[in-house]
Design an enzyme around this catalytic site. Structure first.
Site, PDB file in Angstrom:
ATOM      1  N   ASP A 149       0.857  -1.150  -0.023  1.00 57.49           N
ATOM      2  CA  ASP A 149      -0.001  -0.196  -0.042  1.00 57.49           C
ATOM      3  C   ASP A 149       0.893   1.115   0.065  1.00 57.49           C
ATOM      4  O   ASP A 149       1.967   1.185   0.525  1.00 57.49           O
ATOM      5  CB  ASP A 149      -0.794  -0.048   1.272  1.00 57.49           C
ATOM      6  N   ARG A 154      -0.130   7.686  -2.989  1.00 53.70           N
ATOM      7  CA  ARG A 154       0.419   8.796  -2.224  1.00 53.70           C
ATOM      8  C   ARG A 154       2.085   9.002  -2.709  1.00 53.70           C
ATOM      9  O   ARG A 154       2.246  10.125  -2.777  1.00 53.70           O
ATOM     10  CB  ARG A 154       0.451   8.568  -0.621  1.00 53.70           C
ATOM     11  N   SER A 209      -7.633  -5.609  -4.560  1.00 54.10           N
ATOM     12  CA  SER A 209      -8.610  -6.214  -3.752  1.00 54.10           C
ATOM     13  C   SER A 209      -9.765  -6.401  -4.647  1.00 54.10           C
ATOM     14  O   SER A 209     -10.063  -5.616  -5.636  1.00 54.10           O
ATOM     15  CB  SER A 209      -8.821  -5.408  -2.297  1.00 54.10           C
ATOM     16  N   ASN A 244     -10.914  -2.989  -5.069  1.00 58.96           N
ATOM     17  CA  ASN A 244     -10.192  -1.977  -5.901  1.00 58.96           C
ATOM     18  C   ASN A 244     -10.716  -1.551  -7.106  1.00 58.96           C
ATOM     19  O   ASN A 244     -10.542  -0.525  -7.753  1.00 58.96           O
ATOM     20  CB  ASN A 244      -8.710  -2.336  -5.843  1.00 58.96           C
ATOM     21  N   SER A 262      -7.805  -4.308   5.603  1.00 57.20           N
ATOM     22  CA  SER A 262      -8.377  -4.331   4.382  1.00 57.20           C
ATOM     23  C   SER A 262      -8.668  -5.469   3.606  1.00 57.20           C
ATOM     24  O   SER A 262      -8.381  -5.659   2.402  1.00 57.20           O
ATOM     25  CB  SER A 262      -7.467  -3.215   3.248  1.00 57.20           C
TER      26      SER A 262
HETATM   27  C1  IPE Z   1      -5.372  -2.651   0.221  1.00 53.87           C
HETATM   28  O1  IPE Z   1      -5.145  -1.324  -0.087  1.00 53.87           O
HETATM   29  C2  IPE Z   1      -5.426  -3.375  -1.078  1.00 53.87           C
HETATM   30  C3  IPE Z   1      -3.941  -3.539  -1.699  1.00 53.87           C
HETATM   31  C4  IPE Z   1      -2.888  -3.045  -1.222  1.00 53.87           C
HETATM   32  C5  IPE Z   1      -4.043  -4.384  -3.026  1.00 53.87           C
HETATM   33  P1  IPE Z   1      -6.092  -0.040  -0.105  1.00 53.87           P
HETATM   34  O2  IPE Z   1      -5.470   1.005  -0.408  1.00 53.87           O
HETATM   35  O3  IPE Z   1      -7.144  -0.819  -1.185  1.00 53.87           O
HETATM   36  O4  IPE Z   1      -6.879  -0.075   1.294  1.00 53.87           O
HETATM   37  P2  IPE Z   1      -7.816   0.941   1.762  1.00 53.87           P
HETATM   38  O5  IPE Z   1      -8.678   1.817   1.096  1.00 53.87           O
HETATM   39  O6  IPE Z   1      -6.786   1.899   2.548  1.00 53.87           O
HETATM   40  O7  IPE Z   1      -8.236   0.220   3.126  1.00 53.87           O
HETATM   41  C1  IPE Z   2      -1.752   0.040  -3.324  1.00 52.43           C
HETATM   42  O1  IPE Z   2      -1.559   1.434  -3.333  1.00 52.43           O
HETATM   43  C2  IPE Z   2      -2.219  -0.467  -4.485  1.00 52.43           C
HETATM   44  C3  IPE Z   2      -3.497  -1.044  -4.627  1.00 52.43           C
HETATM   45  C4  IPE Z   2      -4.386  -0.787  -3.763  1.00 52.43           C
HETATM   46  C5  IPE Z   2      -3.863  -1.451  -6.185  1.00 52.43           C
HETATM   47  P1  IPE Z   2      -2.647   2.595  -3.469  1.00 52.43           P
HETATM   48  O2  IPE Z   2      -3.291   2.772  -4.679  1.00 52.43           O
HETATM   49  O3  IPE Z   2      -3.750   1.932  -2.442  1.00 52.43           O
HETATM   50  O4  IPE Z   2      -1.746   3.758  -2.642  1.00 52.43           O
HETATM   51  P2  IPE Z   2      -2.371   4.863  -1.778  1.00 52.43           P
HETATM   52  O5  IPE Z   2      -2.994   4.180  -0.556  1.00 52.43           O
HETATM   53  O6  IPE Z   2      -3.579   5.580  -2.173  1.00 52.43           O
HETATM   54  O7  IPE Z   2      -1.264   5.652  -1.357  1.00 52.43           O
HETATM   55 MG    MG Z   3      -4.036   2.486  -0.440  1.00 50.15          MG
END
Ligand code: IPE
Ligand code: IPE
Ligand code: MG
Length: 244
Positions: free
Chosen positions: A21, A25, A66, A69, A199
């Site tokens: 994750d 950002r 996920s 997602n 998550s």
């Molecule tokens: C969890 O991250 C899923 C993956 C890293 C694939 P998310 O960014 O989707 O989780 P939330 O929305 O912060 O709970």
């Molecule tokens: C994790 O990074 C990758 C996926 C969930 C596909 P994020 O895309 O959730 O990154 P943040 O949490 O927005 O920084």
């Molecule tokens: Mg995330």
């Protein structure tokens, strides 16, 4: 120094699970599109996979996409799927050479036919490689609740068909109906990116995992950080409900 040789106490974790994750950002901080963060995150996965393999970890499971997602923009979902395609094509060329077995966990129902064909090819290759190779697992359209519901459905279907009786069900049999059948439960569960939640990742399997949370964003995650997580793990006392 490798995580295997530092702190005393526990053995090296056999199975590490990571919620990858913080890609979005990481990109935002640089004024870049989120897709660039995902690309950097995919590079980190390659690096961390190779390092875990090198230091003697047996199983590494990464949460890449996920069941939730899909709520993201079509543009972002497409960019992530394109990265999967690239990762799979690379895997098909390198698994045998690198002594890696690659498996995908999740519901492959909504995955595009082209990607699915590549997933099946990696599964086929992996199935023919020795069991003692490094196990890399990637969660694609994975949700812990969805996985449990799909397993319950399989068991119900077996009962309806007369192959099983309800009283046959125990934890071992149920675990074998999950995507992770045959994979030991994660010992060490790592979440970079600063959020303190699961998550929907490996809900059944993480019952006794040791948790390690860090603010480091996944694309910035280094092998030193893995060493720190392993050191923290090795200093934990795992009791599994027993008493010292
Ligand atoms: C969890 O991250 C899923 C993956 C890293 C694939 P998310 O960014 O989707 O989780 P939330 O929305 O912060 O709970
Ligand atoms: C994790 O990074 C990758 C996926 C969930 C596909 P994020 O895309 O959730 O990154 P943040 O949490 O927005 O920084
Ligand atoms: Mg995330």
């Amino acid at each position: 120094m490798s995580g295997g040789n530092t702190a005393a106490g526990q053995e090296l974790p056999r199975h590490i699970a990571i919620i990858m994750d913080g890609n979005g950002r990481w990109a935002k901080k640089r004024g870049l599109p989120r897709s660039v963060g995902h690309k950097a995150g995919a590079e980190t996965l390659r690096r961390i996979q190779a390092y875990c393999h090198k230091i003697g970890i047996r199983y590494l499971t990464g949460y890449a996409f996920s069941t939730e997602n899909w709520k993201r923009s079509q543009e972002e979902v497409n960019a992530i799927m394109a990265l999967f395609r690239h990762y799979l094509l690379e895997a098909i060329e390198s698994l045998e050479r690198d002594h890696v077995r690659l498996h995908f966990f999740g519901d492959m129902g909504p995955i595009s036919p082209e990607l699915l064909e590549l997933v099946h090819r990696t599964d086929d290759i992996s199935a023919h490689l020795p069991e003692d190779y490094f196990h890399a697992n990637v969660c694609l359209n994975y949700g812990g609740r969805d996985e449990i519901v799909r397993a319950a459905r399989k068991f119900a279907a077996d009962c309806a068909a007369g192959r099983r009786r309800p009283e046959d069900l125990d934890e071992g049999l149920f675990a074998n109906l999950l995507d992770t059948a045959g994979t030991p439960d994660p010992d060490l569960f790592i979440r970079p990116g600063g959020e303190l939640r699961l998550s929907n990742f490996l809900l059944w399997q993480s019952a006794y995992a040791e948790f390690y949370f860090t603010d480091t964003l996944w694309p910035d995650f280094t092998t030193e950080e893995i060493d720190r997580a392993i050191d923290a793990y090795r200093n934990r006392e795992r009791r599994f409900g027993g008493a010292k």
